[in-house]
Scaffold this active site. Sequence first.
Site, PDB file in Angstrom:
ATOM      1  CG  HIS A 268      -2.065   0.844   1.286  1.00 14.89           C
ATOM      2  ND1 HIS A 268      -2.467   1.620   0.245  1.00 14.89           N
ATOM      3  CD2 HIS A 268      -2.930   1.148   2.309  1.00 14.89           C
ATOM      4  CE1 HIS A 268      -3.523   2.351   0.601  1.00 14.89           C
ATOM      5  NE2 HIS A 268      -3.814   2.092   1.864  1.00 14.89           N
ATOM      6  CG  HIS A 307      -4.311   0.839  -8.027  1.00  9.06           C
ATOM      7  ND1 HIS A 307      -5.651   0.826  -7.769  1.00  9.06           N
ATOM      8  CD2 HIS A 307      -3.747   1.655  -7.107  1.00  9.06           C
ATOM      9  CE1 HIS A 307      -5.892   1.617  -6.742  1.00  9.06           C
ATOM     10  NE2 HIS A 307      -4.763   2.130  -6.313  1.00  9.06           N
ATOM     11  CG  ASP A 363       2.963   4.557  -3.605  1.00  6.43           C
ATOM     12  OD1 ASP A 363       2.945   5.666  -3.053  1.00  6.43           O
ATOM     13  OD2 ASP A 363       2.210   3.624  -3.289  1.00  6.43           O
TER      14      ASP A 363
HETATM   15  N1  ACO Z   1       4.812  -6.554 -10.397  1.00 11.19           N
HETATM   16  C1  ACO Z   1       4.692  -7.770 -11.021  1.00 11.19           C
HETATM   17  N2  ACO Z   1       3.536  -8.455 -11.104  1.00 11.19           N
HETATM   18  C2  ACO Z   1       2.452  -7.910 -10.539  1.00 11.19           C
HETATM   19  C3  ACO Z   1       2.496  -6.662  -9.863  1.00 11.19           C
HETATM   20  C4  ACO Z   1       3.734  -5.984  -9.823  1.00 11.19           C
HETATM   21  N3  ACO Z   1       3.857  -4.804  -9.215  1.00 11.19           N
HETATM   22  N4  ACO Z   1       1.271  -6.373  -9.384  1.00 11.19           N
HETATM   23  C5  ACO Z   1       0.480  -7.398  -9.728  1.00 11.19           C
HETATM   24  N5  ACO Z   1       1.181  -8.328 -10.422  1.00 11.19           N
HETATM   25  C6  ACO Z   1       0.668  -9.561 -11.021  1.00 11.19           C
HETATM   26  C7  ACO Z   1       0.310 -10.575  -9.944  1.00 11.19           C
HETATM   27  O1  ACO Z   1       1.409 -11.392  -9.626  1.00 11.19           O
HETATM   28  C8  ACO Z   1      -0.826 -11.332 -10.632  1.00 11.19           C
HETATM   29  O2  ACO Z   1      -0.231 -12.191 -11.581  1.00 11.19           O
HETATM   30  P1  ACO Z   1      -0.889 -13.641 -11.869  1.00 11.19           P
HETATM   31  O3  ACO Z   1      -2.256 -13.348 -12.432  1.00 11.19           O
HETATM   32  O4  ACO Z   1       0.032 -14.296 -12.828  1.00 11.19           O
HETATM   33  O5  ACO Z   1      -0.954 -14.332 -10.540  1.00 11.19           O
HETATM   34  C9  ACO Z   1      -1.554 -10.242 -11.411  1.00 11.19           C
HETATM   35  O6  ACO Z   1      -0.559  -9.240 -11.675  1.00 11.19           O
HETATM   36  C10 ACO Z   1      -2.742  -9.648 -10.672  1.00 11.19           C
HETATM   37  O7  ACO Z   1      -2.249  -9.082  -9.457  1.00 11.19           O
HETATM   38  P2  ACO Z   1      -2.983  -9.209  -8.061  1.00 11.19           P
HETATM   39  O8  ACO Z   1      -1.942  -9.447  -7.019  1.00 11.19           O
HETATM   40  O9  ACO Z   1      -4.129 -10.130  -8.141  1.00 11.19           O
HETATM   41  O10 ACO Z   1      -3.555  -7.729  -7.927  1.00 11.19           O
HETATM   42  P3  ACO Z   1      -4.135  -7.066  -6.616  1.00 11.19           P
HETATM   43  O11 ACO Z   1      -5.235  -6.193  -7.054  1.00 11.19           O
HETATM   44  O12 ACO Z   1      -4.434  -8.087  -5.591  1.00 11.19           O
HETATM   45  O13 ACO Z   1      -2.889  -6.217  -6.065  1.00 11.19           O
HETATM   46  C11 ACO Z   1      -1.350  -4.483  -5.711  1.00 11.19           C
HETATM   47  C12 ACO Z   1      -2.733  -4.859  -6.265  1.00 11.19           C
HETATM   48  C13 ACO Z   1      -1.229  -4.922  -4.248  1.00 11.19           C
HETATM   49  C14 ACO Z   1      -1.218  -2.956  -5.765  1.00 11.19           C
HETATM   50  C15 ACO Z   1      -0.255  -5.147  -6.572  1.00 11.19           C
HETATM   51  O14 ACO Z   1      -0.358  -4.694  -7.905  1.00 11.19           O
HETATM   52  C16 ACO Z   1       1.155  -4.908  -6.034  1.00 11.19           C
HETATM   53  O15 ACO Z   1       1.590  -5.612  -5.132  1.00 11.19           O
HETATM   54  N6  ACO Z   1       1.879  -3.857  -6.557  1.00 11.19           N
HETATM   55  C17 ACO Z   1       3.207  -3.517  -6.052  1.00 11.19           C
HETATM   56  C18 ACO Z   1       3.088  -2.731  -4.765  1.00 11.19           C
HETATM   57  C19 ACO Z   1       2.576  -1.335  -5.001  1.00 11.19           C
HETATM   58  O16 ACO Z   1       3.047  -0.612  -5.866  1.00 11.19           O
HETATM   59  N7  ACO Z   1       1.610  -0.930  -4.163  1.00 11.19           N
HETATM   60  C20 ACO Z   1       1.058   0.430  -4.188  1.00 11.19           C
HETATM   61  C21 ACO Z   1      -0.350   0.425  -4.698  1.00 11.19           C
HETATM   62  S1  ACO Z   1      -0.979   2.077  -4.761  1.00 11.19           S
HETATM   63  C22 ACO Z   1      -1.347   2.396  -3.174  1.00 11.19           C
HETATM   64  O17 ACO Z   1      -1.699   1.585  -2.390  1.00 11.19           O
HETATM   65  C23 ACO Z   1      -1.203   3.753  -2.723  1.00 11.19           C
END
Ligand code: ACO
Length: 435
Positions: A268, A307, A363
């Site tokens: 987050h 996201h 971010d």
């Molecule tokens: N890098 C690589 N792969 C990713 C990323 C990433 N940053 N984010 C998601 N994926 C992939 C997942 O592994 C998943 O792959 P799969 O379908 O092969 O299993 C797919 O994309 C879907 O991702 P989910 O994890 O289901 O997406 P979710 O909505 O649960 O998560 C989140 C969203 C937590 C923001 C995620 O994208 C992440 O961890 N990003 C990196 C951390 C980040 O930047 N957080 C800040 C968010 S903005 C905020 O909160 C202010």
Amino acid sequence: MASNSLTITDNRTGKTYELPIEDGTVRAMDLRKIRTDAEDFGLMTYDPAYVNTASCRSSITYIDGDRGILEYRGYPIEVLAEHCTFLEVAYLVLFGKLPDQAELKEWVNEITHHTMLHETTKRFMEGFRYDSHPMAMFVSSVAALSTVYPEAKDVLDPENRMRQIKRLIAKMPTLAAMSYRHSVGFPYVYPDNDLSYTENFMNMLWKMVEPKYAANPVLARALDVLFILHADHEQNCSTSAMRAVGSSQADPYLSLSAAAAALSGPLHGGANEQVLKMLDEIGTKANVPAYIKKVKDGHGKLMGFGHRVYKNYDPRAKIIKWTADQVFEVTGRNARLDIALELERIALEDEYFVQRKLYPNVDFYSGIIYQAVGFRPEFFTVLFAIPRTVGWLAQWEEMHRDAEQKIARPRQIYTGGRKLAFIPMEERQGAVAVK
Ligand code: ACO
């Protein structure tokens, strides 16, 4: 049969039910009448991590994740970032309308005159180790403010709630600056009421021996814009924590501390700190393809990408990129920007990221600006928490005014054992856990 309804046939019983559809949703409680017999509890929805559940009605923030649209109270974020100050936007987010000149003057005056902290705050700040993470100090000291304002417990009184809302918005920069000064061993600086919200924050962070702190206007405006972009973002993890804890009628200091704790996680608001660590680990533009390959092979995530709601470019990331250009004219270019731009370029062309609709989020670029302005990465999430305080409080206030809300309490699907025979101590060795 009404056209705005859903017909469900339960194949276990052959019975058919008609559920009303309102605002694109069916009420989960309407499913409870779907039962196999009188003993049956009724149907529930199963939604780990709330990916498809609306938990409230809200008129604060609108997001269209597919089109990359963000609006506060109906106003596009781009327009607010261009024309408003942070406190003007805070008023909008809280009260639902842009303030006129007199309202803004009074609002700014009220916030400015609540910036001082009780002197005991210094003492609990001094209890932290010199190398404590600023976000942990921030979370703990917001909770500790509950001891200073015991009357805040009366959360059913709207006037009392508003008093605490103003206090919290006013005091967050002071607390944040104290946590920073503590971590570098500098004496605390008291607020200067002649300065704007962000200028005063910069004053409390960086004033040394000069009689009056003068903030660079370009940097102060950039910080103000960043604060506008972070003011609210509807039902994200930290806002849901604010609402969930607040729904038990806990006071706003304790509820907000829980929200800030949720924000601190790397998935987050803690992601902005992780982005900088990642860019440092990558080191040079030439190493970007290898890093992307590593992520695609399942070793870690590209921090600042992806996201839950945006499946398009995060509109805040676009504004941050423009703001970066102005900041770099004053501070000089942050070399990490080139690595970030290269990461973005390659990722946006790569099948893995395209297929999963992974774009830069807020971010991804914010930390690069924060670092250029002079903040350490450990402080980045605190910089997120200060403006988000406005959103948390607006959502908390909306929750208290919503007659449909009650204490938050999800259900579960129980998967453990039942009615097990008790095992006396002497017979337990070698017993296995029931899963
Ligand atoms: N890098 C690589 N792969 C990713 C990323 C990433 N940053 N984010 C998601 N994926 C992939 C997942 O592994 C998943 O792959 P799969 O379908 O092969 O299993 C797919 O994309 C879907 O991702 P989910 O994890 O289901 O997406 P979710 O909505 O649960 O998560 C989140 C969203 C937590 C923001 C995620 O994208 C992440 O961890 N990003 C990196 C951390 C980040 O930047 N957080 C800040 C968010 S903005 C905020 O909160 C202010």
